[in-house]
Design a protein around this motif. Sequence first.
Motif, PDB file in Angstrom:
ATOM      1  N   ASN A  75       0.851  -1.176   0.000  1.00 49.94           N
ATOM      2  CA  ASN A  75       0.000   0.000   0.000  1.00 49.94           C
ATOM      3  C   ASN A  75       0.891   1.231   0.000  1.00 49.94           C
ATOM      4  O   ASN A  75       1.982   1.217   0.572  1.00 49.94           O
ATOM      5  CB  ASN A  75      -0.877  -0.078   1.262  1.00 49.94           C
ATOM      6  N   ASP A  76       0.449   2.278  -0.655  1.00 47.23           N
ATOM      7  CA  ASP A  76       1.136   3.568  -0.598  1.00 47.23           C
ATOM      8  C   ASP A  76       0.208   4.588   0.043  1.00 47.23           C
ATOM      9  O   ASP A  76      -0.959   4.716  -0.359  1.00 47.23           O
ATOM     10  CB  ASP A  76       1.519   4.050  -1.996  1.00 47.23           C
ATOM     11  N   ALA A  77       0.728   5.288   1.027  1.00 52.22           N
ATOM     12  CA  ALA A  77      -0.008   6.382   1.659  1.00 52.22           C
ATOM     13  C   ALA A  77       0.752   7.671   1.364  1.00 52.22           C
ATOM     14  O   ALA A  77       1.986   7.684   1.370  1.00 52.22           O
ATOM     15  CB  ALA A  77      -0.121   6.154   3.159  1.00 52.22           C
ATOM     16  N   ALA A  80       6.820  -5.807   3.270  1.00 55.13           N
ATOM     17  CA  ALA A  80       6.745  -4.380   3.590  1.00 55.13           C
ATOM     18  C   ALA A  80       8.045  -3.895   4.224  1.00 55.13           C
ATOM     19  O   ALA A  80       8.552  -2.809   3.894  1.00 55.13           O
ATOM     20  CB  ALA A  80       5.565  -4.115   4.516  1.00 55.13           C
ATOM     21  N   ASN A  81       8.579  -4.685   5.147  1.00 52.26           N
ATOM     22  CA  ASN A  81       9.846  -4.311   5.792  1.00 52.26           C
ATOM     23  C   ASN A  81      10.984  -4.222   4.781  1.00 52.26           C
ATOM     24  O   ASN A  81      11.842  -3.343   4.867  1.00 52.26           O
ATOM     25  CB  ASN A  81      10.212  -5.332   6.875  1.00 52.26           C
ATOM     26  N   ALA A  82      10.973  -5.131   3.829  1.00 51.19           N
ATOM     27  CA  ALA A  82      12.083  -5.212   2.872  1.00 51.19           C
ATOM     28  C   ALA A  82      12.100  -4.051   1.893  1.00 51.19           C
ATOM     29  O   ALA A  82      13.169  -3.564   1.510  1.00 51.19           O
ATOM     30  CB  ALA A  82      12.021  -6.535   2.118  1.00 51.19           C
ATOM     31  N   ILE A  83      10.921  -3.583   1.453  1.00 52.60           N
ATOM     32  CA  ILE A  83      10.913  -2.532   0.426  1.00 52.60           C
ATOM     33  C   ILE A  83      10.316  -1.216   0.928  1.00 52.60           C
ATOM     34  O   ILE A  83      10.077  -0.295   0.155  1.00 52.60           O
ATOM     35  CB  ILE A  83      10.203  -2.992  -0.856  1.00 52.60           C
ATOM     36  N   HIS A  84      10.079  -1.154   2.253  1.00 52.11           N
ATOM     37  CA  HIS A  84       9.659   0.105   2.887  1.00 52.11           C
ATOM     38  C   HIS A  84       8.340   0.645   2.340  1.00 52.11           C
ATOM     39  O   HIS A  84       8.190   1.842   2.096  1.00 52.11           O
ATOM     40  CB  HIS A  84      10.753   1.167   2.743  1.00 52.11           C
ATOM     41  N   ASN A  85       7.387  -0.251   2.149  1.00 49.72           N
ATOM     42  CA  ASN A  85       6.030   0.147   1.784  1.00 49.72           C
ATOM     43  C   ASN A  85       5.096  -0.127   2.952  1.00 49.72           C
ATOM     44  O   ASN A  85       5.428  -0.880   3.874  1.00 49.72           O
ATOM     45  CB  ASN A  85       5.551  -0.622   0.561  1.00 49.72           C
ATOM     46  N   VAL A  86       3.914   0.458   2.906  1.00 48.45           N
ATOM     47  CA  VAL A  86       2.907   0.260   3.947  1.00 48.45           C
ATOM     48  C   VAL A  86       2.216  -1.086   3.720  1.00 48.45           C
ATOM     49  O   VAL A  86       1.846  -1.406   2.587  1.00 48.45           O
ATOM     50  CB  VAL A  86       1.869   1.400   3.920  1.00 48.45           C
ATOM     51  N   PRO A  87       2.034  -1.890   4.757  1.00 53.45           N
ATOM     52  CA  PRO A  87       1.338  -3.175   4.592  1.00 53.45           C
ATOM     53  C   PRO A  87      -0.101  -2.977   4.127  1.00 53.45           C
ATOM     54  O   PRO A  87      -0.694  -1.910   4.325  1.00 53.45           O
ATOM     55  CB  PRO A  87       1.370  -3.779   5.995  1.00 53.45           C
TER      56      PRO A  87
END
Length: 444
Positions: free
Chosen positions: A155-157, A358-365
């Motif tokens: 997810n992107d916020a 999410a942790n690996a690519i720094h995106n929102v779960p």
Amino acid sequence: MPGIRRLTVAATAVAAISVLATACTGSASNTAADGPNEDVTLNFWHGWSAPSEIKAIEDNIARFRKAHPAIKVNVTGNMTDDKINQALRAGGEKAPDVVSSFTTDSVGKFCNTGAFADLNPFLAKSGIDKEKVFPKTLLQYTQFNGNQCTLPLLNDAYGLVYNKTAFEAAGITEPPKTWSQFEAAAQKLTIAKGDSYQQLGIMPTFHGYETAPQRLAAMWSPAYFDAEGKSNLAKDPGFAQMLTAQKGLVAKLGGYEKLEKFRTTFGDEWSAEHPFHLGLVAMQIDGEWRANMAKEAGVKFEIGTAPMPVPDDRIAEYGKGYLSGTIMGIASGSKKQKAAWELTKYMTTDTEAVVEFANAIHNVPSTLAALDSPKLQVSPEFKTFIDIAKHPKSTTTPAQADGGTYQLTFTDFAYAVEKGEVADIPAGLAKTDQQIDTDIAKAK
């Protein structure tokens, strides 16, 4: 990087995906003869290309294979929507069975034409209540007219990323919460340099990277369509209010021509030469990835993040934002849909898989459980975007039969407004409504 996608690239991808959806109609029923415990090889295509992202995908697939040793997965990365289009049209054993796309705008087209299989039967058979697994807003952009032909995959916020050091120098003690505070801060942070800028408070033009009309409009929580499915831009006052407010900010910061001349000196959005990294702009409307990218670029200032400012009369809704994300679906022409579902289910609904990715690519779960997982790595800057994703008033752009064409039509009108080419915004919105309705009617 995780941000190289979404609506930034959507405008160039809509046409390709529209062709894809038109060409790939087919059965969306769960009639594949394969089974999750039978030896089968899936073709999984995705768009990620950075080494860290490729590794994250490979690690996720490795975890999946431990639980499903009979299912082999051939992974092909760096796939554009045009390449996916060509492969699905050609069909055959090398065509993708499972696809991950950055272009959420075209979900309506995918669903409406049957290019991707409806996942509702799969969800039901697996006993998954999607309303309890995914945030409501994410379900809005992954389905169309009840056809859940895709599921969210991260997810992107979008919020406000700002230079805390510049704020302190300007005597600003906290990020702006309202539009009037935002305007005041942008002006106070702007430092002239001849006929240009030493530092600009924010680049307010709609060509300014992530400062798209859809992002700003979300702060007015407008309805793009009415109950009958007709374009609602002229009837909902939020659109005219947003365009007027943005145009006013452009004027206060030097005018369209001066700002655009400065913008042409900016580096690539995804490089270390981004103007925010260089201190050329003090505030940036951006996604959850920007703070981490700025740190990797070695910025010398302290970074802050906050929700985007809301209209002054909507202060109670502060904290909301615009949401988008990656989608994952199963090709309707795949003969391996049961195995494809096992992979799709794992990557989109398994809490550990979602959190690790999410942790690996720094995106929102993209699941409710993952958003609250104690294993999620949450820095102070990142927490802002987690909270935006959870906010009940956060919104997205709804799926439509013409894919993202209606958004491009709205964006073109917004470009004309900020350039000063539109004398009557309400009348222009009404004309834009007519064009959108015409395009959608043709797409159905």
